[in-house]
Enzyme design. Sequence first.
Site, PDB file in Angstrom:
ATOM      1  N   HIS A  96      42.827  36.653  31.960  1.00 27.64           N
ATOM      2  CA  HIS A  96      42.091  36.957  33.234  1.00 27.64           C
ATOM      3  C   HIS A  96      40.725  36.304  33.212  1.00 27.64           C
ATOM      4  O   HIS A  96      40.516  35.926  34.470  1.00 27.64           O
ATOM      5  CB  HIS A  96      41.640  38.698  32.656  1.00 27.64           C
ATOM      6  CG  HIS A  96      40.829  39.212  33.956  1.00 27.64           C
ATOM      7  ND1 HIS A  96      41.417  40.062  34.755  1.00 27.64           N
ATOM      8  CD2 HIS A  96      39.571  39.111  34.139  1.00 27.64           C
ATOM      9  CE1 HIS A  96      40.611  40.508  35.286  1.00 27.64           C
ATOM     10  NE2 HIS A  96      39.164  40.051  35.113  1.00 27.64           N
ATOM     11  N   GLU A  97      39.937  36.012  32.411  1.00 27.23           N
ATOM     12  CA  GLU A  97      38.552  35.236  32.358  1.00 27.23           C
ATOM     13  C   GLU A  97      38.956  33.818  32.671  1.00 27.23           C
ATOM     14  O   GLU A  97      38.341  33.345  33.576  1.00 27.23           O
ATOM     15  CB  GLU A  97      38.030  35.335  31.131  1.00 27.23           C
ATOM     16  CG  GLU A  97      37.367  36.959  30.713  1.00 27.23           C
ATOM     17  CD  GLU A  97      37.043  37.920  31.862  1.00 27.23           C
ATOM     18  OE1 GLU A  97      36.576  37.349  32.976  1.00 27.23           O
ATOM     19  OE2 GLU A  97      37.063  39.097  31.885  1.00 27.23           O
ATOM     20  N   GLU A 113      38.483  38.253  41.515  1.00 21.60           N
ATOM     21  CA  GLU A 113      39.666  39.028  41.032  1.00 21.60           C
ATOM     22  C   GLU A 113      40.918  38.889  41.049  1.00 21.60           C
ATOM     23  O   GLU A 113      41.699  38.961  40.062  1.00 21.60           O
ATOM     24  CB  GLU A 113      39.027  40.544  40.979  1.00 21.60           C
ATOM     25  CG  GLU A 113      39.843  41.676  40.092  1.00 21.60           C
ATOM     26  CD  GLU A 113      39.170  41.476  38.827  1.00 21.60           C
ATOM     27  OE1 GLU A 113      38.288  40.837  38.589  1.00 21.60           O
ATOM     28  OE2 GLU A 113      39.900  42.167  38.037  1.00 21.60           O
ATOM     29  N   HIS A 130      39.448  33.483  36.324  1.00 23.57           N
ATOM     30  CA  HIS A 130      38.094  33.328  37.089  1.00 23.57           C
ATOM     31  C   HIS A 130      37.546  32.132  37.070  1.00 23.57           C
ATOM     32  O   HIS A 130      37.030  31.476  37.755  1.00 23.57           O
ATOM     33  CB  HIS A 130      37.036  34.579  36.440  1.00 23.57           C
ATOM     34  CG  HIS A 130      37.222  35.809  36.886  1.00 23.57           C
ATOM     35  ND1 HIS A 130      36.939  36.281  38.130  1.00 23.57           N
ATOM     36  CD2 HIS A 130      37.437  36.966  36.207  1.00 23.57           C
ATOM     37  CE1 HIS A 130      37.508  37.922  38.169  1.00 23.57           C
ATOM     38  NE2 HIS A 130      37.629  38.229  37.052  1.00 23.57           N
TER      39      HIS A 130
HETATM   40 ZN    ZN Z   1      37.718  40.137  36.551  1.00 24.35          ZN
END
Ligand code: ZN
Length: 503
Positions: A267-268, A297, A271
Site C-alpha cells: 500500500h505505502e 489512495e 503511494h
Molecule cells: Zn493510503
Amino acid sequence: MTPDAAYQELLRCYQEEALLESCQALLGWDEVTYMPPGGVAARANQLAYLAGLQHEKATSKGLGDLLALVEKSDLVKDAVSPAAVNVREIRRAYERFVKLPRKLVEEQARIAPLAQQQWATSLQEADFASFAPWLEKTVALRRQEAECLGYKKTPYDALLDYYEPGARTADIARLFDALQAELTPLLSAIAGSRRRRKFAILKRHFPVERQHAFAMEAAVALGFDFERGRLDTSVHAFSTHIGPGDCRIAIRYNPNFFSEAFFALLHEVGHGLYEQGADPEHEGTPLGTPNSLALHESQARLWENLVGRGLSFWKYFYPRARQAFPEALGKVSLGDFYLAVNHVEPSLNRVQADEVTYNLHIWIRFELEKALLSGDLPVADVPAAWNEACKKYLGLVPPNDAEGCLQDGHWSEGLIGYFPTYTLGNLFAAQLFDKARLEIAGLEDGFAQGNFAALFEWLRDKIYRQGSRYFSKDLVLSVTGAAPDHRPLVESLRVKYSEVYGL
Ligand code: ZN
C-alpha cells in the site's frame, strides 16, 4: 510588471511555501518515527510557528495582485497548460488561506501533535474518555475552519474539498449507497459459502528481520527507488513526501501475522511510486504536485489489492516467501496461500479488513464524522455510536474502544473529511486497473515473471505525471472513458470472490 514576470514571481512564492510545507512534513515524519515522547511540546510549537509563517506567505496582498494580473493574460487561456494549472492551484490555495485566520491555522498545527500523543496513549489503554477532550478541541477547530471557508449545504463539504478538490458530500453519499447495496449481498453469499479458508496460515511465526528483508525485496521489485526514499517502522503505516527525491514510507511488523506489514508495505509503496513517478519537468510547481487524496489512495489500493492479492503476483513471490519463511510456509501450497490472503470475513479493524468489507469501515467513519462536525453527535457519544454502526454494518460489536472508535489516528491529527477518499480511491483503482489490463498485453503474465515495470510505466504516463493537471474525476474520465463509478469495483470483487468462494 508583465504577466510573464508576475507568473514567475507566483512560482517563486509557491516554492517558498512548499519549502515550509516540506519542513512541516519532515517534523511530522520524525514525530511518529524517532521523536522521544518528551519532545512533543516543543514539536507542537515548531509546527505552529511554521504554520503561521506559511499563512503569512500564503495570504500576502502581493500574491492576490499577481494572481489577478496573470489571470487576465493569455498565459492561462488553455485551461490545462502548465501555467493555467499552476495559477488555478495557487488561486485555490490562496482563496482558502485568506479565509482562515492565522491564529486558527497555528492552533490547529499546535494541537495536532499533542492530540496525537494522547490518542496513542488512550489507544494503548483502550480509554476513550482520556482522548475525548482532545477530540472536542479538534472538532471545534475544524468546525470553525468550515465556517470560515463557507459552504452551500453542509460544513463537511468545506473540509472534504481540501482533500478532494471538487468533491461534494451528497455525491459521495450516493456512490457509497450504491456500493453498499451491492456489497451487502456479496458478503452474505460469501458468508454462506461452505468453503473455509486456512486463514491461520498467515498467523504463524514470521521473524521480523526476515519480514523486513522480504518487504525490501518486494518494494524494489515493484519499482520503489531507495535512492529517493526510505522504509522505517512506526506505530501505524504511512507514507509522506518530504520533497523532491525524498519519499518516506513506514510500516509496523507483527511477528505473528504476515499480512499486517506486507500488505501495508504494498500500500505505502503504491503511494511512494506515485510521488517518485511525478514529472521531473514540473517538480516544485503545483502541476507537479498531486492534488487529490482519492487518486493517491487509488494508487496505494491498486498495488496492494489488485496487484498484490492477485494470483499472478504470488506466482512470482510465493516461492520467495517460502524461502524466507520455511518454518511457516514450507508445507503450504501456493493455492492455499492465495486463498488465505483473500480471506473475507467481517472484522473490527479497518486497516486489516479484506477488500469486500473495507468500504463498510469507511462508511461508518463517514457517517460519524459528518455528525460530529454538524454537532449532531456529541464527542462523548462517539463510542456508543461507533459500536452501534459496527453492529449494523459489520454485525460485530467491539469489545473495547481500542478495537472500536480509537483504532484510527486520523481524527487526532485533525483529519476530518479525509476518510471518503479511501473508498473513492478503491473505486478509481478498479476503473484504472481494468483499463490497464485492456491496454497492456499480457499484464498479469508479466507479474508472474516478476515484471511490474509495464504497469508502473503505464500509471506513470496516465496518472503520476499528470500531477494536478485535472481534478480526479476528470482524470479518471480522460483515462478510462468513464466517470467515477462503483460498478467496476463491484464487478471485480464479484468475479474474484465467486471463484475464491465457489459462489
Ligand atoms: Zn493510503
